[in-house]
Design an enzyme around this catalytic site. Structure first.
Site, short mmCIF file in Angstrom:
data_model
loop_
_atom_site.label_atom_id
_atom_site.label_comp_id
_atom_site.label_asym_id
_atom_site.label_seq_id
_atom_site.Cartn_x
_atom_site.Cartn_y
_atom_site.Cartn_z
N CYS A 104 0.84 -1.19 0.00
CA CYS A 104 0.00 0.00 0.00
C CYS A 104 0.87 1.25 0.00
CB CYS A 104 -0.89 0.02 1.24
SG CYS A 104 -1.88 -1.47 1.44
N ARG A 132 -4.57 1.40 -1.32
CA ARG A 132 -4.44 -0.04 -1.07
C ARG A 132 -4.22 -0.85 -2.33
NH1 ARG A 132 -8.81 -4.52 0.94
NH2 ARG A 132 -7.29 -6.07 1.64
N VAL A 146 -4.27 -9.67 0.70
CA VAL A 146 -4.85 -10.60 1.67
C VAL A 146 -6.14 -10.00 2.22
CG1 VAL A 146 -4.52 -11.72 3.91
CG2 VAL A 146 -2.61 -11.59 2.31
N GLY A 157 2.72 -3.19 3.96
CA GLY A 157 3.59 -4.34 4.19
C GLY A 157 2.85 -5.65 4.19
N GLU A 158 3.52 -6.65 4.75
CA GLU A 158 2.97 -8.00 4.81
C GLU A 158 3.59 -8.71 6.01
OE1 GLU A 158 -0.02 -9.66 3.25
OE2 GLU A 158 1.02 -8.43 1.76
N ASP A 194 -3.95 -9.29 7.86
CA ASP A 194 -2.82 -9.09 8.76
C ASP A 194 -2.86 -7.69 9.37
OD1 ASP A 194 -2.26 -7.92 6.29
OD2 ASP A 194 -0.12 -8.37 6.37
N GLY A 221 15.03 -12.47 -5.40
CA GLY A 221 16.20 -13.01 -4.69
C GLY A 221 17.15 -12.01 -4.07
#
Length: 614
Positions: free
Chosen positions: A2, A50, A54, A78-79, A102, A378
């Site tokens: 977001c 947003r 999730v 974030g997550e 979350d 990565g």
């Protein structure tokens, strides 16, 4: 992911300022195209954009919760990767949940543990909570700095945002850069000192830091750092622990209510993530995993092998897709698109960046976003396991190892600005400050001390620069990118693994390669490290040279004020080769430097930046 922004002022009634908050919020539209909302009361305003990942329906923000008669409101970018673990613990402590997001779990974590909530989080985050009972703002940023949080204090106002542009949208904030900001741009750029925002008065919460803003003022503190301890695990146990931590990090980061894919270059790091993700998809009945790579138009014709890039990625990607049955998408960017995205990359980042390394990533993320919302990448393996060439030189030199160009940078400046900035002293001071901050083992000396300091330099500077780039370019495409190697549990563990173990079998990232045995095919497992690809096409050099020549012809360009005219002319005449060393990193030279200087002009012009010479 977001975009968040906010304004707190204990001397003003801010409810009537919602139009200003609307403008600040709208600057973050690319970060969150799915929903927009503004909330405020008395002395606080929050804005939120947003990108739904999730709990699509239930995760709207700003989100408020009344608990035991007190109200708390959060905005969050974030997550969390331990959401269900936290939910279970909080339920046992009496908390009830109405949603599956979350965000709600994070808000209840603050309600339960206050400022100590950050110690319980596993994830990537930048968030702010308005605590009505205590009449204060609490804000925090994740441990490694994956998600951004900029702020400024202007008079009695505290303003913040996911990106600098949100703060600049406030009418009281002017775009200015002083000698410190110019020293950052020309002495350290495109990296920057942790915590600085380059623009005068604008700062960033450093990774692993938190703050409160109340009537008592602004308080900032560090809540986490790596800790140096003697590593006592056996080699076999170390390998097993690295494998377990990494597999758990990847698996946790695959949780999403929207489609997930992976970046795949055929190198060790992206291949490791892809292998574990593909196995998880197979187990969950979600196969095939989709993978993405980027290449440049006619790269097969113009590719130039070097010590840093010994071979093309193509054959290695094919080996991976065959081994794991992924559906692969090769995205080929034209030289025109590469050049055309250079200006927008500046606007997305709010700062001059890494030239085509940025513009290609911005374009690439937009290609991925056509079909996916979340991707795994990565980044961070080289910084924590010691993958870069400068970790392996015979002696650990002093100074930032990715930037050996200070003397050349100084020559590029005009005589007057060489005297005003004193770049050599500025750069050295920042280097020494970081060395002094490094957490060392008691009695650690010599090469061991220098190497630990080198790892710390990489974690605080080089890694955060790459994470900064990845966040801005991906969010500029409304794509969420997750980075499993930045899992703080893995970072903490690897920090104390002795160099001899990290270099198992005398190979860079040897311990990681050993941990991935049986997961990756052997030829991928032992492929020599190769950096992010770059173009060698003459059309790119021509394109950026023409761009900078056009800028040079503009009499009011700031480059005429800041740069030495002869040096600039020589740079263009030689297509960048007059600058003898890379400006930054391993490959940022020649046409990349030309593009970077053009980006500096674009930055000054687009943001209408005034220079404060005081």
């Amino acid at each position: 992911m977001c975009g968040i922004t906010g304004w707190v002022d204990f001397k003003k009634q801010l409810v009537q300022e919602k139009q200003t908050m609307d403008r600040m919020t709208d600057t973050l539209s690319k970060r969150g195209p799915d929903d927009s909302n503004v909330w405020g009361e008395h002395h606080v305003l929050f804005g939120h954009k947003r990108l739904a990942v999730v709990d699509i329906e239930g995760g709207r923000q700003p989100m408020a919760c009344t608990y035991k008669g007190d109200t708390y409101t959060i905005i969050y970018n974030g997550e969390l990767y331990n959401t269900e673990d936290l939910r279970k613990e909080l339920r046992a402590r009496g908390h009830q949940f109405e949603r599956t997001s979350d965000t709600e779990v994070l808000l209840h974590s603050y309600i339960e543990w206050q400022e100590d909530c950050v110690d319980h989080l596993n994830g990537i985050f930048a968030f702010a909570v308005w605590d009505e009972k205590r009449n204060l703002l609490f804000a925090a940023r994740d441990r490694l700095g994956v998600k951004p949080f900029f702020y400024t204090k202007e008079g009695s106002s505290f303003l913040f945002g996911s990106e600098i542009k949100a703060i600049l949208a406030h009418p009281d904030i002017k775009a200015r850069v002083d000698r410190t900001g110019l020293s950052e741009i020309f002495g350290l750029g495109p990296s920057r000192t942790p915590g600085t925002g380059i623009f005068k008065g604008i700062k960033e919460i450093r990774p692993a830091h938190a703050l409160t803003f109340s009537k008592d003022g602004l308080n900032i503190w560090r809540y986490w750092n790596v800790e140096s301890e003697k590593h006592t695990d056996s080699f076999d146990d170390t390998v097993a622990n690295v494998r377990s931590l990494f597999q758990d990090a990847v698996t946790r980061q695959l949780v999403s209510d929207v489609p997930v894919c992976t970046f795949l270059s055929g190198g060790l790091d992206s291949s490791a993530i892809t292998a574990i993700a593909a196995g998880h998809f197979e187990k969950e009945g979600k196969a095939p995993l989709h993978t993405y790579s980027i290449d440049y138009e006619e790269n097969d014709k113009y590719f130039q092998a070097s010590a840093f890039q010994p071979n093309d990625d193509g054959p290695w990607i094919e080996k991976m897709t065959e081994a794991f049955g992924t559906t692969h998408h090769k995205c080929v960017i034209s030289q025109k698109d590469l050049v055309d995205h250079l200006e927008e990359a500046v606007l997305v980042k709010d700062l001059p960046g890494m030239a085509d390394v940025d513009s290609s990533l911005l374009w690439f993320c937009r290609e991925i976003k056509k079909d996916f919302v979340v991707s795994l990448s990565g980044e961070c393996a080289d910084e924590i396991f010691g993958g870069y060439p400068w970790f392996h030189t015979a002696d650990v030199e002093s100074g930032f190892p990715w930037m050996r160009s200070t003397e050349e940078r100084i020559k590029l400046l005009s005589d007057s600005w060489q005297k005003k900035l004193n770049l050599k002293e500025y750069v050295n001071a920042k280097y020494e400050e970081t060395l002094a901050e490094t957490p060392l083992l008691d009695g650690e000396t010599g090469v061991d001390k220098a190497r630990r300091q080198l790892f710390y330099l990489n974690m605080l500077w080089f890694m955060t620069n790459l994470l900064d780039r990845k966040d801005r370019m991906s969010m500029g495409a409304s794509l969420e990118v997750r980075v499993p190697f930045a899992d703080h549990r893995l970072v903490e563990y690897v920090w104390n693994i002795p160099w001899e173990m990290k270099m198992h079998d005398n190979r860079e990232k040897g311990i990681l390669r050993k941990a991935l045995e049986g997961i990756l095919p052997d030829d991928i497992l032992y492929r020599k490290k190769s950096p992010y690809p770059k173009t060698h096409h003459p059309e790119y050099t021509k394109g950026v040279s023409e761009w900078l020549k056009t800028i040079r012809s503009q009499k009011d360009s700031v480059l005429h004020t800041l740069l030495d005219r002869k040096q600039l002319d020589q740079l263009l005449e030689t297509e960048g080769s007059s600058f003898k060393v890379p400006w930054f990193g391993q490959l940022m030279k020649g046409p990349q430097l030309i593009a970077h200087l053009a980006q500096i002009h674009t930055w000054f012009e687009a943001y209408r930046i005034d220079i404060d010479e005081r």
